[in-house]
Motif scaffolding. Structure first.
Motif, mmCIF file in Angstrom:
data_model
loop_
_atom_site.group_PDB
_atom_site.id
_atom_site.type_symbol
_atom_site.label_atom_id
_atom_site.label_comp_id
_atom_site.label_asym_id
_atom_site.label_seq_id
_atom_site.Cartn_x
_atom_site.Cartn_y
_atom_site.Cartn_z
ATOM 1 N N ALA A 1 0.847 -1.189 0.000
ATOM 2 C CA ALA A 1 0.000 0.000 0.000
ATOM 3 C C ALA A 1 0.884 1.242 0.000
ATOM 4 O O ALA A 1 1.936 1.259 0.643
ATOM 5 N N PRO A 2 0.492 2.283 -0.711
ATOM 6 C CA PRO A 2 1.266 3.524 -0.642
ATOM 7 C C PRO A 2 1.149 4.129 0.755
ATOM 8 O O PRO A 2 0.050 4.287 1.283
ATOM 9 N N LYS A 3 2.263 4.447 1.347
ATOM 10 C CA LYS A 3 2.256 4.992 2.705
ATOM 11 C C LYS A 3 2.224 6.514 2.716
ATOM 12 O O LYS A 3 1.980 7.122 3.756
ATOM 13 N N LEU A 4 2.484 7.138 1.573
ATOM 14 C CA LEU A 4 2.533 8.595 1.492
ATOM 15 C C LEU A 4 1.413 9.164 0.641
ATOM 16 O O LEU A 4 1.393 10.352 0.345
ATOM 17 N N THR A 5 0.474 8.306 0.255
ATOM 18 C CA THR A 5 -0.641 8.726 -0.591
ATOM 19 C C THR A 5 -1.939 8.190 -0.020
ATOM 20 O O THR A 5 -2.043 7.000 0.289
ATOM 21 N N THR A 6 -2.934 9.066 0.107
ATOM 22 C CA THR A 6 -4.277 8.666 0.518
ATOM 23 C C THR A 6 -5.105 8.400 -0.729
ATOM 24 O O THR A 6 -5.109 9.204 -1.667
ATOM 25 N N LEU A 7 -5.815 7.278 -0.743
ATOM 26 C CA LEU A 7 -6.623 6.878 -1.891
ATOM 27 C C LEU A 7 -8.104 7.032 -1.562
ATOM 28 O O LEU A 7 -8.580 6.505 -0.565
ATOM 29 N N HIS A 8 -8.813 7.752 -2.419
ATOM 30 C CA HIS A 8 -10.254 7.915 -2.268
ATOM 31 C C HIS A 8 -10.943 7.325 -3.499
ATOM 32 O O HIS A 8 -10.781 7.839 -4.609
ATOM 33 N N PHE A 9 -11.707 6.261 -3.286
ATOM 34 C CA PHE A 9 -12.430 5.615 -4.382
ATOM 35 C C PHE A 9 -13.874 6.119 -4.405
ATOM 36 O O PHE A 9 -14.537 6.191 -3.360
ATOM 37 N N PHE A 10 -14.384 6.408 -5.618
ATOM 38 C CA PHE A 10 -15.762 6.839 -5.813
ATOM 39 C C PHE A 10 -16.340 6.039 -6.978
ATOM 40 O O PHE A 10 -15.754 6.023 -8.074
ATOM 41 N N HIS A 11 -17.468 5.393 -6.733
ATOM 42 C CA HIS A 11 -17.967 4.472 -7.761
ATOM 43 C C HIS A 11 -19.486 4.432 -7.779
ATOM 44 O O HIS A 11 -20.140 4.509 -6.730
ATOM 45 N N GLY A 12 -20.036 4.303 -8.978
ATOM 46 C CA GLY A 12 -21.466 4.083 -9.117
ATOM 47 C C GLY A 12 -21.802 2.630 -8.872
ATOM 48 O O GLY A 12 -21.143 1.730 -9.401
ATOM 49 N N GLY A 13 -22.828 2.391 -8.072
ATOM 50 C CA GLY A 13 -23.196 1.020 -7.735
ATOM 51 C C GLY A 13 -23.721 0.231 -8.915
ATOM 52 O O GLY A 13 -23.738 -1.001 -8.878
ATOM 53 N N ALA A 14 -24.162 0.920 -9.979
ATOM 54 C CA ALA A 14 -24.701 0.250 -11.162
ATOM 55 C C ALA A 14 -23.790 0.449 -12.372
ATOM 56 O O ALA A 14 -24.259 0.412 -13.515
ATOM 57 N N ASP A 15 -22.503 0.654 -12.135
ATOM 58 C CA ASP A 15 -21.549 0.886 -13.224
ATOM 59 C C ASP A 15 -21.436 -0.374 -14.086
ATOM 60 O O ASP A 15 -20.974 -1.409 -13.609
ATOM 61 N N PRO A 16 -21.824 -0.308 -15.384
ATOM 62 C CA PRO A 16 -21.735 -1.491 -16.236
ATOM 63 C C PRO A 16 -20.393 -1.636 -16.936
ATOM 64 O O PRO A 16 -20.113 -2.675 -17.532
ATOM 65 N N VAL A 17 -19.559 -0.597 -16.898
ATOM 66 C CA VAL A 17 -18.285 -0.602 -17.609
ATOM 67 C C VAL A 17 -17.170 -1.166 -16.730
ATOM 68 O O VAL A 17 -16.455 -2.087 -17.107
ATOM 69 N N ILE A 18 -17.009 -0.585 -15.561
ATOM 70 C CA ILE A 18 -16.080 -1.098 -14.552
ATOM 71 C C ILE A 18 -16.909 -1.347 -13.304
ATOM 72 O O ILE A 18 -17.194 -0.421 -12.539
ATOM 73 N N PRO A 19 -17.370 -2.563 -13.096
ATOM 74 C CA PRO A 19 -18.281 -2.848 -11.981
ATOM 75 C C PRO A 19 -17.697 -2.435 -10.632
ATOM 76 O O PRO A 19 -16.479 -2.454 -10.421
ATOM 77 N N VAL A 20 -18.585 -2.076 -9.725
ATOM 78 C CA VAL A 20 -18.174 -1.587 -8.410
ATOM 79 C C VAL A 20 -17.414 -2.648 -7.614
ATOM 80 O O VAL A 20 -16.667 -2.321 -6.680
ATOM 81 N N ARG A 21 -17.539 -3.906 -7.992
ATOM 82 C CA ARG A 21 -16.814 -4.962 -7.263
ATOM 83 C C ARG A 21 -15.305 -4.728 -7.297
ATOM 84 O O ARG A 21 -14.593 -5.131 -6.375
#
Length: 243
Positions: A153-173
């Motif tokens: 895991a990056p120790k110097l970078t904070t990761l914020h994920f934002f996703h649509g629950g019905a995304d058909p292109v890149i599923p939220v899983r």
């Protein structure tokens, strides 16, 4: 607003004074720098001293017929799932060099830099900080995924994920799997916001979540530095200030 005519990057710079933050926007496949300009304007409205730069994908889009304005960071032709890691690895050195060049030109350090990606732009953003921990202080990862889950895991970078629950292109899983994977790695600092019923898009609800994370989430490394200062202050001869 200024446009780099050579690369077609779009820059929104502070009206006065030097930039205090740098936000680099990376669009999705088949789009271009102009597509993220509305997002850039929202970010500038909340961070007026930020330099917001919407980056142009390095290659012409090689997908369906279009008017010539569509771009990509890497091709999605062929067996994308198997070839994605290698294709991302091929473009990362150029992207990392460009990020550092913007930081140096504008006088903004890595910790004050945010990579804001959508879809394919998110893939590049996540992989960039996986390869170069601390290249940016934060990644705002909209509707994307890792090319391959990181070993550390990056120790110097904070990761914020934002996703649509019905995304058909890149599923939220993929976002959920990334969070579960990162939770098992030492030093990970990540959040996930899901908008139910939303597809593969920069929805207003997700943008509100992003603004909240930027203004309210204190990175874990900041807490750790503060706690380290407390421990030092409690010991003989320790520093009496919080870092």
């Amino acid at each position: 607003m200024t446009t780099d005519l050579h690369t077609a990057n779009i820059e929104l710079l502070p009206a006065a004074g030097a930039p205090r933050q740098l936000m680099l926007l990376l669009h999705g496949v088949g789009a271009n720098a102009a597509n993220l300009l509305p997002l850039g304007r929202v970010l500038r409205a909340h961070f007026p001293q930020a330099a917001v730069i919407s980056l142009q994908g390095y290659e012409p889009f090689d997908g369906m017929p279009h008017d010539g304005s569509a771009r990509q960071w890497f091709s999605i032709r062929g067996d994308v799932e198997a070839q994605r890691p290698a294709r991302v690895a091929a473009v990362l050195p150029r992207l990392v060099a460009d990020i550092r060049a913007h930081q140096e030109r504008l006088g903004v350090g890595e910790a004050a830099t945010a990579l804001v990606g959508f879809s394919q732009g998110t893939i590049l953003s996540l992989e960039a900080v996986a390869a170069r921990d601390g290249l940016a202080g934060r990644v705002l990862a909209f509707s994307g995924r890792y090319a391959s889950l990181p070993a550390q895991a990056p120790k110097l970078t904070t990761l914020h994920f934002f996703h649509g629950g019905a995304d058909p292109v890149i599923p939220v899983r993929h976002a959920k799997e990334a969070m579960q994977h990162l939770a098992q790695l030492e030093g990970s600092d990540a959040t996930l916001d899901i908008a139910e019923g939303i597809g593969h898009e920069l929805d207003a609800a997700l943008l509100d979540c992003a603004l909240h994370r930027l203004t309210h989430h204190i990175p874990m490394r900041t807490w750790q530095a503060a706690l380290g200062g407390v421990a030092a202050a409690a010991s003989p001869g320790g520093d009496d200030t919080l870092q």
